[in-house]
Design a protein around this motif. Structure first.
Motif, PDB file in Angstrom:
ATOM      1  N   MET A 199      55.034  18.366  44.800  1.00  0.00           N
ATOM      2  CA  MET A 199      53.885  17.742  45.458  1.00  0.00           C
ATOM      3  C   MET A 199      52.860  18.826  45.790  1.00  0.00           C
ATOM      4  O   MET A 199      53.215  19.869  46.309  1.00  0.00           O
ATOM      5  N   SER A 200      51.607  18.599  45.466  1.00  0.00           N
ATOM      6  CA  SER A 200      50.590  19.603  45.725  1.00  0.00           C
ATOM      7  C   SER A 200      50.265  19.606  47.218  1.00  0.00           C
ATOM      8  O   SER A 200      50.574  18.668  47.948  1.00  0.00           O
ATOM      9  N   PHE A 202      61.650  16.394  46.840  1.00  0.00           N
ATOM     10  CA  PHE A 202      62.056  15.899  45.518  1.00  0.00           C
ATOM     11  C   PHE A 202      63.486  15.362  45.561  1.00  0.00           C
ATOM     12  O   PHE A 202      63.792  14.310  45.006  1.00  0.00           O
ATOM     13  N   GLU A 204      57.678   9.155  49.241  1.00  0.00           N
ATOM     14  CA  GLU A 204      57.206  10.463  49.705  1.00  0.00           C
ATOM     15  C   GLU A 204      57.152  10.509  51.243  1.00  0.00           C
ATOM     16  O   GLU A 204      57.594  11.468  51.867  1.00  0.00           O
ATOM     17  N   ARG A 249      60.413  15.759  38.393  1.00  0.00           N
ATOM     18  CA  ARG A 249      59.969  16.908  39.196  1.00  0.00           C
ATOM     19  C   ARG A 249      58.580  17.326  38.723  1.00  0.00           C
ATOM     20  O   ARG A 249      58.369  17.558  37.535  1.00  0.00           O
ATOM     21  N   ASP A 250      57.629  17.424  39.661  1.00  0.00           N
ATOM     22  CA  ASP A 250      56.256  17.594  39.183  1.00  0.00           C
ATOM     23  C   ASP A 250      55.808  19.037  39.005  1.00  0.00           C
ATOM     24  O   ASP A 250      54.663  19.294  38.655  1.00  0.00           O
ATOM     25  N   PRO A 289      59.214   9.965  41.053  1.00  0.00           N
ATOM     26  CA  PRO A 289      60.664  10.184  41.130  1.00  0.00           C
ATOM     27  C   PRO A 289      61.419   9.020  41.777  1.00  0.00           C
ATOM     28  O   PRO A 289      62.481   8.625  41.302  1.00  0.00           O
ATOM     29  N   GLU A 290      60.846   8.478  42.886  1.00  0.00           N
ATOM     30  CA  GLU A 290      61.563   7.391  43.568  1.00  0.00           C
ATOM     31  C   GLU A 290      61.585   6.130  42.712  1.00  0.00           C
ATOM     32  O   GLU A 290      62.549   5.363  42.747  1.00  0.00           O
ATOM     33  N   PHE A 295      72.071  17.260  41.343  1.00  0.00           N
ATOM     34  CA  PHE A 295      71.405  18.577  41.342  1.00  0.00           C
ATOM     35  C   PHE A 295      72.379  19.724  41.066  1.00  0.00           C
ATOM     36  O   PHE A 295      73.513  19.709  41.535  1.00  0.00           O
TER      37      PHE A 295
END
Lengths: 480, 247
Positions: free
Chosen positions: A1-2, A431, A440, B50-51, B72-73, B84
């Motif tokens: 996330m930025s 994440f 989020e 994952r960004d 992701p969700e 993980f």
């Protein structure tokens, strides 16, 4: 996330931003001796209290604002503020809720604290402060039976003058600091609590404060006296409507606990924090101090601070009695452009005195959060113990966390421990939780609530739920 | 179930995946093997959303929809689960709280009613037993102070509870002793189902001895260099990655 996303996530508009339209009886702006005389006259105070106010005013004139805090704000012009405001129908004060101005009730409804419901909430007494004068006090009967006095300070001045005279300013002296001196000169109203010897207060006492008058400084003053072997839990919560100009709030809270007495003081503070540039937020300069005067007495402060543009607040314990205990549990959130400089002072005077400090600072957006704490052990405080844990959590990369722990130990047998951590809400954590199906926002909330858990579990049950909800509201916003 | 076509991904301008092609049918177990730095973990991270990884080319179709468009969700709600390699610690959050929130978040999006506390406890106890985990696990903070083996068991416990359609298991065998490996491996085997697919990312053959894959792929330098059945894993174990790559 930025970071931009995170900023958006933590950003949100003030939920309680509205103004109730009530005609007020307000003094014109400005501060001088005449204003103080007028305040005292309107409140129908005895001569000794006027003298006390004037004495404080003259001390204040000699003082300068503190500049040591990690805060930046323009100098406050005390002449532009009004120092008294009261709902108009003060003289024929309401005897029951039915007599209360409907607009007032509406305000409480918007805040989610309707008194009708509150009345039914078993075990909670409400002394609601609207602007400067208390208008509604409930549950008096039950308290009266137990011998507990819970009333506006302005009322106690008349009903219990000997107690007020003895204790007012005895914990926080008039000239303790700049803002305490100002409060002593112009204090508006607040709560007075007296718990007689051996009495456990039959309910949690709570007060909701609210600022509703533009340019009106609020100067609450609360005094709680717990006699030998008594117990009281006091809850304080605040919200305030949205305003363009900064509003000053300079409260004083004094607590005193005698032998084996215990006072638990919990605060959820949600003053308007200002817009994203910090404009319009409340300036909150508060002096809170409890004195454990008796042996084995205990005072604990628990607080959730989410609001205000500026927070300057150090609830403290003076541990005079042997084996007395002081506690400070705090969660402070600084987002937007908020600045918080908060912490505590634990002054160990009596032998075997113990204190615990758990401070959790959360910084988001461009918030600056400073913990400032003093642990002082005087000669004679043999075997004094302190445990301090001071954790900071950063969300995003434009915020700041600062820690200023001071320790002065003049007693070689003292045992002092200090732990401090700084962590970031990591992308990994968010994440991880998102891959488990959490949004989020929910992910962020979960991480932050986990961080605060040690403190929240010290709050009374109904307050803990409110605290978690408030924290959620504070951190939520439009995602993405 | 899952179709990956010409997938390219990079992190910080460094290309990691350079054209992955892979198809997984319902009920299949695929193992991705490869040396360190070959892109194995990147592949599972990209699939989970994952960004920090940027997909530069190619497509991923999961159950007929463009997977790369989902958050992701949303992927979790659609039945994708990532175990993980390094499960993350969440201080102050009890494991049971996370497990319950996760199960109910996924149930909500599948149109199933939320599990009540009692129902959930019954379910989680059943799964704990399978993973040979003590109930005390539920009351510890998420992954905090867990040993490597405990963390991996906790991941598979979550998988059991979430009942994914596609499980991505990233180096689930690393950090496990022989006994834990067996428990984890059998935990995975119990999940094998004609409607469920598994993508196992691993460095070693040892987990594959317990969880027998239908297909084995060798990933090196961001590409699948070789695919085969279980015998390929055995060959890798004998000859090493260098031997295979040279061949």
């Amino acid at each position: 996330m930025s970071n931009q996303d995170i900023d958006q996530l933590v950003d949100q508009d003030y939920k309680y931003g509205f103004v109730t339209d009530i005609e007020s009886d307000t003094l014109p702006p400005g501060l001088n001796e005449d204003v103080i005389r007028e305040i005292s006259k309107r409140k129908g105070e005895p001569e000794w209290l006027l003298e006390w106010r004037l004495e404080a005013y003259h001390k204040w004139l000699q003082m300068t604002p503190p500049d040591w805090a990690h805060l930046e704000y323009p100098a406050i012009d005390f002449q532009t503020m009004s120092y008294f405001s009261a709902p108009k129908n003060k003289d024929d004060a309401p005897k029951s809720l039915d007599e209360v101005d409907p607009a007032l009730i509406e305000t409480y409804n918007k805040l989610g604290i309707p008194l009708e419901e509150q009345k039914m909430l078993a075990g909670v007494a409400v002394d609601a402060v609207f602007d400067s004068v208390s208008v509604v006090t409930t549950f008096k009967e039950k308290l009266h039976e137990a011998g507990v006095v819970f009333c506006p300070l302005s009322e106690a001045v008349h009903s219990h003058p000997e107690l007020v005279k003895e204790y007012l300013g005895s914990i926080v002296p008039q000239n303790d600091n700049y803002f305490a001196a100002l409060n002593s000169a112009v204090f508006s109203d607040g709560s007075f609590v007296y718990i007689p010897k051996g009495v456990t207060c039959p309910m949690e006492l709570s007060t909701y404060f609210r600022i509703n008058q533009q340019n009106t400084g609020q100067f609450e003053r609360t005094l709680i006296i717990a006699e030998d072997s008594s117990y009281v839990s006091y809850l304080e919560g605040c919200t305030a409507p949205q305003r363009d100009e900064n509003q000053l709030h300079a409260a004083v809270v004094e607590l005193v606990a005698m032998d084996d007495a215990e006072i638990k003081y919990s605060t959820v503070q949600n003053w308007f924090a200002g817009d994203d540039e910090g404009k319009g937020g409340i300036y909150n300069f508060v002096t809170k101090r409890g004195e454990c005067r008796g042996d084995r007495s205990k005072i604990s402060w628990t607080q959730l601070e989410t609001g205000s543009a500026i927070t300057w607040k150090y609830p403290s314990c003076v541990l005079k009695g042997a084996d007395s205990v002081g506690e400070f549990y705090s969660v402070a959130v600084a987002g937007k452009k908020q600045q918080a400089d908060t912490g505590t002072k634990m002054i160990h005077i009596g032998p075997r005195t113990r204190s615990t400090i758990i401070s959790k600072g959360i910084s988001t957006a461009r918030g600056q959060n400073a913990y400032r704490g003093l642990v002082k052990v005087l000669p004679g405080a043999t075997d004094a113990r302190n445990f301090t844990q001071c954790d900071s959590l950063l969300i995003g990369d434009q915020c700041g966390a600062h820690t200023f722990p001071y320790v002065e130990a003049a007693e070689p047998s003292a045992n002092l421990e200090h732990e401090a951590t700084t962590s970031k809400v990591s992308d990994d954590q968010l994440f991880y939780l998102r891959t488990r199906g959490m949004s989020e926002e929910d992910a962020l909330n979960m991480v932050v609530n986990g961080f605060c858990k040690d403190v929240f579990q010290k709050l009374p049950m109904e307050f803990a739920v409110e605290a978690e909800a408030l924290l959620g509201i504070t951190l939520e916003g439009a995602v993405g | 179930m899952l179709v990956i076509r010409n997938l390219h991904a990079r992190v910080d301008d460094k290309p990691i995946l350079k054209g992955i092609n892979l198809e997984i049918q319902a009920g299949e177990v695929h193992a991705i093997m490869g040396p360190n730095g070959s892109g194995k973990s990147t592949l599972s991270s990209v699939l989970a959303g994952r960004d920090e990884y940027e997909v530069t080319d190619g497509e991923v179709i999961y159950q007929g929809q463009n997977l790369l468009e989902l958050e992701p969700e949303e992927r979790a709600w659609a039945g994708i689960f990532l175990s993980f390699q390094y499960p993350v610690e969440i201080p102050g959050v009890k494991n049971i709280y996370l497990l319950k929130a996760a199960v109910n978040a996924v149930r909500e999006h599948r149109g199933q009613p939320e599990l009540k506390a009692g129902e959930f406890l019954k379910l989680v106890r059943e799964k704990l037993k399978i993973m040979q985990m003590d109930e005390a696990f539920l009351h510890r903070n998420v992954n905090e102070g867990f040993s490597g083996g405990e963390k991996k068991r906790n991941e598979i416990l979550q998988m059991q509870l979430l009942e994914p359609t596609l499980a991505l298991l990233d180096e689930t065998d690393s950090g496990l002793d022989v006994d834990a490996l067996k428990i984890v491996g059998e935990g995975i085997n119990r999940m094998r189902d004609p409607s469920r697919s598994v993508l196992l990312v691993t460095h070693y053959q040892r987990l594959l001895d317990i969880v027998k894959p239908d297909y084995v792929h060798v990933l090196a330098d961001g590409e699948i260099k070789l695919s085969g059945d279980f015998t390929l894993a055995e060959r890798l174990e004998r000859e090493g990655y260098e031997g295979i790559e040279a061949a």
